[in-house]
Design an enzyme around this catalytic site. Structure first.
Site, PDB file in Angstrom:
ATOM      1  N   CYS A 125      -1.500   1.866   5.221  1.00 41.72           N
ATOM      2  CA  CYS A 125      -1.101   2.783   6.287  1.00 41.72           C
ATOM      3  C   CYS A 125       0.213   3.512   6.003  1.00 41.72           C
ATOM      4  CB  CYS A 125      -1.038   2.026   7.614  1.00 41.72           C
ATOM      5  SG  CYS A 125      -1.113   3.118   9.074  1.00 41.72           S
ATOM      6  N   LYS A 138       2.042  -5.630   3.371  1.00 40.92           N
ATOM      7  CA  LYS A 138       2.550  -4.291   3.665  1.00 40.92           C
ATOM      8  C   LYS A 138       4.064  -4.214   3.454  1.00 40.92           C
ATOM      9  CE  LYS A 138       2.226  -0.821   7.393  1.00 40.92           C
ATOM     10  NZ  LYS A 138       1.723  -0.623   8.778  1.00 40.92           N
ATOM     11  N   GLU A 173      -6.910  -1.082   8.541  1.00 41.73           N
ATOM     12  CA  GLU A 173      -5.821  -1.954   8.971  1.00 41.73           C
ATOM     13  C   GLU A 173      -6.184  -2.579  10.315  1.00 41.73           C
ATOM     14  OE1 GLU A 173      -0.932  -1.605   9.330  1.00 41.73           O
ATOM     15  OE2 GLU A 173      -2.179   0.163   9.747  1.00 41.73           O
TER      16      GLU A 173
END
Length: 277
Positions: free
Chosen positions: A156, A114, A42
């Site tokens: 993440c 995301k 990321e």
């Protein structure tokens, strides 16, 4: 075939980050003509600094120099590239944290924004994280077809939401990649156990490429420990500290054997997860 995770220590200097990635790709240990999958962490091109920089460098469909730079590297070095994350313009003066997947000709196979934003308090030097101040949450799941198998994309903080991973498995994922910048504090507590849990639950390979070390004069500190976990939960390879490569030549026959011997997808009696607004 070979899978490769590049553990980075990225900063807010985009050109320095690009130079590091290209230097590592030049040195990538590989056999001639062996298919290569590379996963970046990321924020591999822009990490830390003032959040206004995310808006300044955010791409659009017609103008996206950060994506173009990594697509060019995928073509030049003849590899499939999961290009970490980069900012992409969204509505209301925000950006998506977007992960692109490129093939070995530099063509875009798909992208993922995301979905779960890191709005939490952590007992570290930063203390308060509020991604939603800058980022907009994605709405769509992504699974792409590749020579390595079907690859699902997550990022993440998504790792903490098991429903997302189950949904990717139901979409056909064999491999789920997770570009990350897990903090040192939360990484020490939960990184490995969550990667292993998601692999075991969904009988998928999980590829977690993480940032490592202190960033931007020590204002951020990430955990490292990039690792590849197999569908049985075994850690096949990892890099606890420093930057560089994590590499595996996987046995995809293991995936089918595990799923055949223990068909948890068929046994699951709960409804399939769906995305809420």
């Amino acid at each position: 075939m070979q899978w490769n995770l590049l553990q980075c220590q990225s900063s807010s200097d985009i050109q320095a980050n690009l130079r590091f990635i290209e230097t590592q790709l030049k040195q990538l240990p590989r056999h001639d003509n062996e298919p290569q999958l590379v996963v970046l962490p990321e924020c591999s091109l822009l990490f830390g600094g003032h959040e206004a920089e995310q808006l300044q460098h955010a791409g659009t469909d017609d103008d996206n120099p950060l994506a173009d730079a990594l697509a060019t590297m995928a073509k030049q070095y003849q590899l499939y590239l999961i290009a970490g994350t980069m900012p992409f313009k969204a509505a209301k003066n925000k950006v998506f944290s977007r992960c692109y997947a490129f093939d070995d000709n530099g063509h875009t196979l798909g992208h993922y924004d995301k979905m779960h934003l890191f709005d939490v308090d952590v007992a570290d030097g930063t203390k308060t994280y509020r991604e939603s101040d800058t980022f907009a949450a994605g709405e769509q799941l992504t699974v792409i077809d590749t020579p390595f198998g079907k690859i699902g994309l997550a990022i993440c903080y998504d790792l903490r939401f098991a429903d997302l991973f189950r949904a990717l498995r139901l979409m056909g994922a064999d491999i789920i990649v997770l570009p990350s910048a897990f903090t040192k504090v939360t990484g020490q507590a939960h990184w490995q156990v969550l990667l292993q849990a998601r692999a075991i639950e969904n009988q998928c390979f999980i590829l977690g490429a993480n940032q490592w070390g202190a960033h931007n004069q020590g204002r951020r500190e990430t955990f490292g420990h990039s690792m590849i976990v197999d569908p049985w939960g075994t850690v096949l390879a990892q890099k606890p500290q420093q930057t560089g490569w994590v590499q595996v030549r996987p046995d995809m026959r293991q995936l089918q054997k595990i799923r055949q011997n223990m068909p948890v997808l068929r046994h699951n009696r709960f409804n399939a997860p769906s995305v809420t607004s």
